[in-house]
Design a protein around this motif. Structure first.
Motif, PDB file in Angstrom:
ATOM      1  N   MET A   1       0.827  -1.205   0.000  1.00 49.58           N
ATOM      2  CA  MET A   1       0.000   0.000   0.000  1.00 49.58           C
ATOM      3  C   MET A   1       0.861   1.256   0.000  1.00 49.58           C
ATOM      4  O   MET A   1       0.514   2.259  -0.638  1.00 49.58           O
ATOM      5  CB  MET A   1      -0.924  -0.016   1.215  1.00 49.58           C
ATOM      6  CG  MET A   1      -2.017  -1.074   1.164  1.00 49.58           C
ATOM      7  SD  MET A   1      -2.963  -1.173   2.693  1.00 49.58           S
ATOM      8  CE  MET A   1      -3.685   0.459   2.770  1.00 49.58           C
ATOM      9  N   GLN A   2       1.987   1.231   0.703  1.00 46.57           N
ATOM     10  CA  GLN A   2       2.884   2.389   0.718  1.00 46.57           C
ATOM     11  C   GLN A   2       3.448   2.667  -0.670  1.00 46.57           C
ATOM     12  O   GLN A   2       3.545   3.823  -1.093  1.00 46.57           O
ATOM     13  CB  GLN A   2       4.011   2.157   1.722  1.00 46.57           C
ATOM     14  CG  GLN A   2       3.560   2.203   3.181  1.00 46.57           C
ATOM     15  CD  GLN A   2       4.661   1.838   4.149  1.00 46.57           C
ATOM     16  OE1 GLN A   2       5.610   1.145   3.785  1.00 46.57           O
ATOM     17  NE2 GLN A   2       4.541   2.293   5.381  1.00 46.57           N
ATOM     18  N   VAL A   3       3.812   1.595  -1.386  1.00 43.51           N
ATOM     19  CA  VAL A   3       4.314   1.765  -2.755  1.00 43.51           C
ATOM     20  C   VAL A   3       3.219   2.332  -3.653  1.00 43.51           C
ATOM     21  O   VAL A   3       3.457   3.238  -4.468  1.00 43.51           O
ATOM     22  CB  VAL A   3       4.824   0.418  -3.302  1.00 43.51           C
ATOM     23  CG1 VAL A   3       5.193   0.550  -4.778  1.00 43.51           C
ATOM     24  CG2 VAL A   3       6.030  -0.049  -2.510  1.00 43.51           C
ATOM     25  N   GLN A   4       1.997   1.806  -3.513  1.00 43.04           N
ATOM     26  CA  GLN A   4       0.869   2.295  -4.298  1.00 43.04           C
ATOM     27  C   GLN A   4       0.600   3.760  -4.001  1.00 43.04           C
ATOM     28  O   GLN A   4       0.298   4.551  -4.900  1.00 43.04           O
ATOM     29  CB  GLN A   4      -0.381   1.470  -3.999  1.00 43.04           C
ATOM     30  CG  GLN A   4      -0.337   0.047  -4.534  1.00 43.04           C
ATOM     31  CD  GLN A   4      -0.477   0.012  -6.044  1.00 43.04           C
ATOM     32  OE1 GLN A   4       0.502   0.168  -6.777  1.00 43.04           O
ATOM     33  NE2 GLN A   4      -1.674  -0.180  -6.517  1.00 43.04           N
ATOM     34  N   LEU A   5       0.711   4.139  -2.716  1.00 39.85           N
ATOM     35  CA  LEU A   5       0.451   5.516  -2.334  1.00 39.85           C
ATOM     36  C   LEU A   5       1.503   6.465  -2.920  1.00 39.85           C
ATOM     37  O   LEU A   5       1.170   7.559  -3.390  1.00 39.85           O
ATOM     38  CB  LEU A   5       0.438   5.626  -0.811  1.00 39.85           C
ATOM     39  CG  LEU A   5      -0.006   6.970  -0.234  1.00 39.85           C
ATOM     40  CD1 LEU A   5      -1.406   7.311  -0.695  1.00 39.85           C
ATOM     41  CD2 LEU A   5       0.049   6.939   1.286  1.00 39.85           C
ATOM     42  N   LEU A   6       2.763   6.045  -2.923  1.00 38.90           N
ATOM     43  CA  LEU A   6       3.811   6.860  -3.536  1.00 38.90           C
ATOM     44  C   LEU A   6       3.554   7.033  -5.035  1.00 38.90           C
ATOM     45  O   LEU A   6       3.748   8.112  -5.601  1.00 38.90           O
ATOM     46  CB  LEU A   6       5.172   6.209  -3.308  1.00 38.90           C
ATOM     47  CG  LEU A   6       5.710   6.231  -1.875  1.00 38.90           C
ATOM     48  CD1 LEU A   6       6.997   5.425  -1.782  1.00 38.90           C
ATOM     49  CD2 LEU A   6       5.946   7.662  -1.414  1.00 38.90           C
ATOM     50  N   ARG A   7       3.096   5.951  -5.653  1.00 38.27           N
ATOM     51  CA  ARG A   7       2.785   6.012  -7.094  1.00 38.27           C
ATOM     52  C   ARG A   7       1.628   6.965  -7.358  1.00 38.27           C
ATOM     53  O   ARG A   7       1.676   7.769  -8.300  1.00 38.27           O
ATOM     54  CB  ARG A   7       2.432   4.604  -7.571  1.00 38.27           C
ATOM     55  CG  ARG A   7       2.029   4.520  -9.037  1.00 38.27           C
ATOM     56  CD  ARG A   7       1.533   3.125  -9.341  1.00 38.27           C
ATOM     57  NE  ARG A   7       1.075   2.981 -10.705  1.00 38.27           N
ATOM     58  CZ  ARG A   7       0.385   1.935 -11.157  1.00 38.27           C
ATOM     59  NH1 ARG A   7       0.097   0.950 -10.341  1.00 38.27           N
ATOM     60  NH2 ARG A   7       0.010   1.875 -12.410  1.00 38.27           N
TER      61      ARG A   7
ATOM     62  N   ASP B   1       0.857  16.557  -0.651  1.00 42.66           N
ATOM     63  CA  ASP B   1       1.934  16.586   0.332  1.00 42.66           C
ATOM     64  C   ASP B   1       1.435  16.698   1.766  1.00 42.66           C
ATOM     65  O   ASP B   1       2.206  16.523   2.704  1.00 42.66           O
ATOM     66  CB  ASP B   1       2.879  17.762   0.049  1.00 42.66           C
ATOM     67  CG  ASP B   1       3.585  17.611  -1.288  1.00 42.66           C
ATOM     68  OD1 ASP B   1       3.938  16.475  -1.632  1.00 42.66           O
ATOM     69  OD2 ASP B   1       3.759  18.624  -1.981  1.00 42.66           O
ATOM     70  N   HIS B   2       0.153  17.019   1.932  1.00 42.94           N
ATOM     71  CA  HIS B   2      -0.382  17.216   3.266  1.00 42.94           C
ATOM     72  C   HIS B   2      -1.641  16.378   3.472  1.00 42.94           C
ATOM     73  O   HIS B   2      -2.412  16.157   2.538  1.00 42.94           O
ATOM     74  CB  HIS B   2      -0.709  18.700   3.516  1.00 42.94           C
ATOM     75  CG  HIS B   2       0.471  19.607   3.347  1.00 42.94           C
ATOM     76  ND1 HIS B   2       0.788  20.170   2.123  1.00 42.94           N
ATOM     77  CD2 HIS B   2       1.407  20.031   4.221  1.00 42.94           C
ATOM     78  CE1 HIS B   2       1.880  20.911   2.263  1.00 42.94           C
ATOM     79  NE2 HIS B   2       2.268  20.847   3.524  1.00 42.94           N
ATOM     80  N   VAL B   3      -1.837  15.952   4.727  1.00 42.24           N
ATOM     81  CA  VAL B   3      -3.026  15.178   5.079  1.00 42.24           C
ATOM     82  C   VAL B   3      -4.202  16.139   5.212  1.00 42.24           C
ATOM     83  O   VAL B   3      -4.086  17.175   5.876  1.00 42.24           O
ATOM     84  CB  VAL B   3      -2.817  14.420   6.407  1.00 42.24           C
ATOM     85  CG1 VAL B   3      -4.079  13.649   6.785  1.00 42.24           C
ATOM     86  CG2 VAL B   3      -1.633  13.479   6.289  1.00 42.24           C
TER      87      VAL B   3
ATOM     88  N   SER C   1      -5.974   3.143  -7.975  1.00 38.47           N
ATOM     89  CA  SER C   1      -4.683   3.268  -8.645  1.00 38.47           C
ATOM     90  C   SER C   1      -4.801   2.861 -10.116  1.00 38.47           C
ATOM     91  O   SER C   1      -4.286   3.546 -11.005  1.00 38.47           O
ATOM     92  CB  SER C   1      -3.636   2.403  -7.939  1.00 38.47           C
ATOM     93  OG  SER C   1      -2.408   2.456  -8.625  1.00 38.47           O
ATOM     94  N   ASP C   2      -5.493   1.761 -10.371  1.00 37.12           N
ATOM     95  CA  ASP C   2      -5.674   1.306 -11.758  1.00 37.12           C
ATOM     96  C   ASP C   2      -6.470   2.319 -12.566  1.00 37.12           C
ATOM     97  O   ASP C   2      -6.116   2.644 -13.709  1.00 37.12           O
ATOM     98  CB  ASP C   2      -6.373  -0.057 -11.773  1.00 37.12           C
ATOM     99  CG  ASP C   2      -5.519  -1.160 -11.181  1.00 37.12           C
ATOM    100  OD1 ASP C   2      -4.284  -0.983 -11.132  1.00 37.12           O
ATOM    101  OD2 ASP C   2      -6.070  -2.187 -10.754  1.00 37.12           O
ATOM    102  N   LYS C   3      -7.549   2.835 -11.981  1.00 35.64           N
ATOM    103  CA  LYS C   3      -8.398   3.785 -12.703  1.00 35.64           C
ATOM    104  C   LYS C   3      -7.659   5.091 -12.969  1.00 35.64           C
ATOM    105  O   LYS C   3      -7.782   5.671 -14.054  1.00 35.64           O
ATOM    106  CB  LYS C   3      -9.675   4.048 -11.904  1.00 35.64           C
ATOM    107  CG  LYS C   3     -10.622   2.859 -11.848  1.00 35.64           C
ATOM    108  CD  LYS C   3     -11.868   3.168 -11.047  1.00 35.64           C
ATOM    109  CE  LYS C   3     -12.803   1.963 -11.024  1.00 35.64           C
ATOM    110  NZ  LYS C   3     -14.018   2.226 -10.201  1.00 35.64           N
TER     111      LYS C   3
END
Length: 305
Positions: free
Chosen positions: A90-96, A118-120, A155-157
C-alpha cells in the motif's frame, strides 16, 4: 423396560417401568455432570499451576493452556506478517498515486492548494466519551484489507485516466494549431483568387502571411521533417509530418534551419521569412494537407482578424 424390586421389608414385590424419556433424561444428566466436572477440573488445574513452585510440575499442569495460547499467538503473528506485507504494498501504491497526482496537477494547471498531495486533509469533531467503543482486531483487519482493495482499484483507474489524458495531450500537440509566426493579417486567403502572376482565377491552397525578411518561422505542431529543400515554385520549403496523414508546409523561406528526419516541437523555429521561388515579396505561404489534400488552415489556426 420393567425393574422388579424384592425386599424382606416389603410385603410384596414392586415393579418400576423405565420409558425412553427416562433414558434420555438420564443421558442428559450424565453429560451435564461430565461437562461440569471438566470445567471444574480445568479451573482446579489452572489455580493449582499458579500455586505450584516446582518448574517441572508447573510445566505439566500448564501445558494444555500453553498450547492453546501458542496456537492463538501463531495465528495472530501470521496475520500480522501478512498485514505488514500488504502495508508495504500500500505504501508503494500511495507513492505512485502521489507522483501521478502531482504530474496531473502540474500538467493541467490545477491549483496545488485545492488538490495537495503533500499534506493530510484536515479532520475534526466533538470529543464524545460516551458511546465510544474499542476497535476489535477483526474490524481493524476488515477495514485494512478493504482500504487495500480500494487503493488498488483507484490506482488502476487513475493510471488509465492519466494514459487517456496524456494521449489526448499528445494528439493536441501534434495538431497544427499554433500560429507559424507573429502575424496580424493575411495577404491572401485559402480558396479561389486571382493569380498575381497570370491574372487568372486559380485556387490558392494555403494562406499567405506577409512579414519582414528574417522573421522566425515556427512549427505549427510537433512532428518529423519530411521535406527540407528548394522547390521551383515554393522556393525554400519545409514540410512536417504530424501523423494521421496531417502535413504542414512552409514555403518561400530565405533560410531553412531543419533537415529531413529531424524531430521538431510545436513552436520551434524551423526557417526564416524570405521571398524565394514564385513570390512577389517576403511572406510565408502556409499549407495544411491531409493525405495530400489541401485543407483550410483557418480550421486549425487561430487566424488574425
Amino acid at each position: 423396560m420393567n425393574i422388579i424390586l424384592i425386599s424382606d421389608r416389603l410385603g410384596q414385590a414392586k415393579t418400576l417401568t423405565l420409558t425412553r424419556i427416562h433414558f434420555i433424561l438420564g443421558a442428559v444428566l450424565i453429560l451435564m455432570m461430565v461437562v461440569l466436572l471438566a470445567i471444574g477440573l480445568n479451573r482446579f488445574v489452572g489455580n493449582l499451576a499458579d500455586r505450584v513452585d516446582h518448574p517441572l510440575l508447573r510445566t505439566v499442569l500448564q501445558h494444555p493452556e500453553f498450547e492453546k495460547n501458542q496456537r492463538v499467538q501463531s495465528y495472530v503473528n501470521k496475520n500480522l506478517d501478512y498485514m505488514a506485507t500488504k502495508l508495504g504494498h500500500m505504501q508503494v501504491q500511495l507513492l505512485r498515486l502521489n507522483a501521478l497526482g502531482k504530474r496531473l496537477v502540474d500538467l493541467y494547471g490545477i491549483d496545488s492548494h485545492e488538490l495537495s498531495f503533500d499534506h493530510v486533509p484536515g479532520q475534526g469533531g466533538l470529543s464524545l466519551e460516551s458511546g465510544q467503543e474499542d476497535v476489535s482486531f477483526e474490524e481493524l483487519s476488515q477495514q485494512f484489507f478493504g482500504l487495500a482493495k480500494l487503493l488498488d482499484d483507484h490506482s488502476d483507474k487513475l493510471t488509465i485516466l492519466d494514459s487517456m489524458l496524456l494521449n489526448e495531450r499528445i494528439e493536441q500537440e501534434m495538431l497544427p494549431t499554433a500560429m507559424p509566426l507573429d502575424a496580424h493579417w493575411t495577404s491572401s486567403a485559402f480558396g479561389t483568387r486571382v493569380d498575381p502572376f497570370s491574372g487568372k482565377k486559380t485556387f490558392h491552397e494555403g494562406v499567405d502571411f506577409p512579414a519582414k525578411p528574417g522573421t522566425p518561422i515556427k512549427a505549427a505542431a510537433g512532428g518529423v521533417v519530411v521535406y527540407s529543400d528548394y522547390h521551383s515554385d515554393y522556393g525554400n520549403m519545409v514540410e512536417i509530418d504530424h501523423g494521421n496523414g496531417l502535413v504542414s508546409r512552409y514555403a518561400h523561406a530565405s533560410k531553412r534551419d531543419v533537415s529531413v528526419g529531424q524531430l521538431v516541437l510545436k513552436g520551434q523555429k524551423i526557417a526564416e521569412i524570405g521571398s524565394t521561388g514564385r513570390s512577389t515579396g517576403p511572406h510565408l505561404h502556409f499549407e495544411i494537407r491531409h493525405n495530400g489534400v489541401p485543407l483550410n488552415p483557418s480550421r486549425f489556426l487561430q487566424m488574425p482578424g
